[in-house]
Design an enzyme around this catalytic site. Structure first.
Site, mmCIF file in Angstrom:
data_model
loop_
_atom_site.group_PDB
_atom_site.id
_atom_site.type_symbol
_atom_site.label_atom_id
_atom_site.label_comp_id
_atom_site.label_asym_id
_atom_site.label_seq_id
_atom_site.Cartn_x
_atom_site.Cartn_y
_atom_site.Cartn_z
ATOM 1 N N HIS A 296 -8.815 5.346 2.173
ATOM 2 C CA HIS A 296 -7.544 5.768 1.572
ATOM 3 C C HIS A 296 -7.223 7.241 1.793
ATOM 4 C CE1 HIS A 296 -8.507 1.955 -0.393
ATOM 5 N NE2 HIS A 296 -7.201 1.779 -0.325
ATOM 6 N N ASP B 34 0.175 1.522 9.008
ATOM 7 C CA ASP B 34 -0.340 0.742 10.138
ATOM 8 C C ASP B 34 0.614 0.725 11.335
ATOM 9 O OD1 ASP B 34 -2.410 0.199 8.472
ATOM 10 O OD2 ASP B 34 -2.022 -1.945 8.268
ATOM 11 N N GLN C 172 -6.601 8.359 4.503
ATOM 12 C CA GLN C 172 -5.505 8.273 5.483
ATOM 13 C C GLN C 172 -4.155 8.028 4.817
ATOM 14 O OE1 GLN C 172 -7.176 5.505 8.910
ATOM 15 N NE2 GLN C 172 -8.254 5.246 6.985
ATOM 16 N N ARG C 173 -4.173 7.452 3.632
ATOM 17 C CA ARG C 173 -2.917 7.089 2.970
ATOM 18 C C ARG C 173 -2.464 8.141 1.972
ATOM 19 N NH1 ARG C 173 -3.504 1.016 1.578
ATOM 20 N NH2 ARG C 173 -3.300 1.758 -0.549
ATOM 21 N N GLY D 215 0.838 -1.204 0.000
ATOM 22 C CA GLY D 215 0.000 0.000 0.000
ATOM 23 C C GLY D 215 0.867 1.246 0.000
ATOM 24 N N GLU E 266 5.418 -5.636 5.739
ATOM 25 C CA GLU E 266 5.724 -7.036 6.031
ATOM 26 C C GLU E 266 5.824 -7.912 4.771
ATOM 27 O OE1 GLU E 266 1.008 -7.787 7.137
ATOM 28 O OE2 GLU E 266 2.449 -9.366 7.447
HETATM 29 O O1 F6P Z 1 -0.874 -0.707 3.809
HETATM 30 C C1 F6P Z 1 -1.642 -1.122 4.872
HETATM 31 C C2 F6P Z 1 -3.103 -0.904 4.572
HETATM 32 O O2 F6P Z 1 -3.365 0.478 4.488
HETATM 33 C C3 F6P Z 1 -3.998 -1.598 5.564
HETATM 34 O O3 F6P Z 1 -4.288 -0.839 6.696
HETATM 35 C C4 F6P Z 1 -5.216 -1.897 4.738
HETATM 36 O O4 F6P Z 1 -5.896 -3.049 5.210
HETATM 37 C C5 F6P Z 1 -4.655 -2.156 3.389
HETATM 38 O O5 F6P Z 1 -3.439 -1.455 3.309
HETATM 39 C C6 F6P Z 1 -5.584 -1.736 2.269
HETATM 40 O O6 F6P Z 1 -4.970 -2.013 1.066
HETATM 41 P P1 F6P Z 1 -5.578 -1.681 -0.353
HETATM 42 O O7 F6P Z 1 -5.447 -0.233 -0.580
HETATM 43 O O8 F6P Z 1 -4.765 -2.468 -1.299
HETATM 44 O O9 F6P Z 1 -7.007 -2.134 -0.317
#
Ligand code: F6P
Length: 341
Positions: A271, A127, A273-274, A10, A103
């Site tokens: 997303h 995470d 948050q990302r 991610g 991981e």
């Molecule tokens: O990278 C970790 C994470 O943000 C997790 O918290 C979440 O479950 C996962 O990635 C979601 O991934 P994707 O964007 O591929 O659905």
């Protein structure tokens, strides 16, 4: 030297700061050449590269996402995956590889290091669940986003006398929920490490209404009621076997509404948050990790990951780094419990 770099899993605010630091230090201090692989391990399997010189990383420090792209491609899901990776790297004359990931990406790096590749891992995940480092970059940004959301939800929740359930990311570990819940003054914080008692959650919400305010429930996507399975968005799994989570917030809101007799709504931050620009903390940590990775490469280290211990950047064996996840311990959760109810 020729150093390869990739970002896998991610995306995460701070990835570009790592790439920039690796390129800046490797190029200007050592005269190295840096080759980027597009979309994580996919780029290595398919020999999809981009030359990373100083011009390529200009201006990327505050940008979220990753200029290299990312994917959850797993070379070990393919019969000839390892061989293809090693062949590409040898054909390109790559002396050392710097995989930036969580991981899964670092698990692949560990196996490649054991197969003889010079590999120096950099930990990333919003995470914050990698055991061998105190913090991963991206986490601080995600907690900031979630905390701002909680602050905003307090005012609208109180105005409408509703429960607001905030679903945050956190598949195995509840660090984002714990930190954002504490910082935002949540009524209830639910994490994957501690299956919850729905009666207690409803009682806390009722108590909050009784004291004249509206409850905010922060729940990790991987949290579940005691004795119940995980809530999944679909049956889909990724190349590393992780099922797509989602829906616990909505399910909780339905039960809380029914049992308190007051409206409840769920907000999924997902997303948000990302994405976006990393906080200063994440930019600095990511930059220090990138610099330390180049040091490790030039020290001839392999099978290691750079990590934060206190305020120092150290090297830890990749095999140790991927052996177990860092979960929220009982005593950290107990601190948050002082404020709920
Ligand atoms: O990278 C970790 C994470 O943000 C997790 O918290 C979440 O479950 C996962 O990635 C979601 O991934 P994707 O964007 O591929 O659905």
């Amino acid at each position: 030297m020729r150093i390869g770099i990739l970002t896998g899993g991610g995306d995460c605010p701070g990835l570009n700061a790592v790439i920039r630091a690796v390129v800046r230090k490797a190029t200007t201090e050592h005269g190295d050449e840096v080759v980027g692989f597009r979309d994580g391990w996919r780029g290595v399997l398919e020999n999809d590269t981009v030359r990373l010189d100083l011009a390529a990383v200009r201006g990327v420090l505050p940008r979220g996402g990753t200029v290299l792209g990312t994917s959850r491609t797993n070379p070990y899901a393919l019969a000839d995956g390892e061989q293809r990776v090693l062949e590409t790297l040898s054909r390109l004359g790559i002396d050392a590889l710097v995989p930036v990931g969580g991981e899964d990406t670092l698990g692949v790096a560990n196996r490649l290091a054991q197969a003889g590749l010079q590999c120096v891992g950099v930990p990333k995940t919003i995470d914050n669940d990698l055991d061998a480092t105190d913090y991963t970059f991206g986490f601080d940004t995600a907690v900031g986003v979630a905390t701002e959301a909680i602050d905003r939800l307090h005012t609208t929740g109180d105005s409408h006398h509703r429960t607001l359930v905030v679903e945050v990311m956190g598949r195995h570990a509840g660090w984002i929920a714990l930190h954002a819940g504490m910082a935002g003054g949540a009524t209830v914080v639910l994490v994957p490490e501690r299956p919850f008692d729905i009666d207690a959650v409803v009682a806390h919400c009722q108590h909050r209404f009784d004291s004249g305010y509206s409850p905010i429930v922060v729940v990790s996507e991987g949290a579940r009621p005691d004795g119940a399975p995980l809530t999944t968005a679909s049956g889909q799994t990724d190349a590393f076997g992780h099922i797509r989570l989602g829906g616990i917030g909505e399910a909780l809101a339905r039960v809380i509404e029914e049992r308190t007799g007051r409206e409840a709504r769920a907000v999924v931050l997902g997303h948000i948050q990302r994405g976006g620009t990393p906080t200063p903390f994440d930019r600095v940590l990511a930059t220090r990790f990138g610099l330390a990775a180049v040091d490790a490469v030039h020290q001839g280290r392999t099978g290691v990951m750079v990590a934060l211990r206190g305020t120092d950047i150290v090297q830890v064996p990749l095999s140790v780094a991927v052996a177990q996840l860092k979960l929220v311990p009982v005593e950290r959760y107990a601190e948050a419990e002082v404020f709920v109810g």
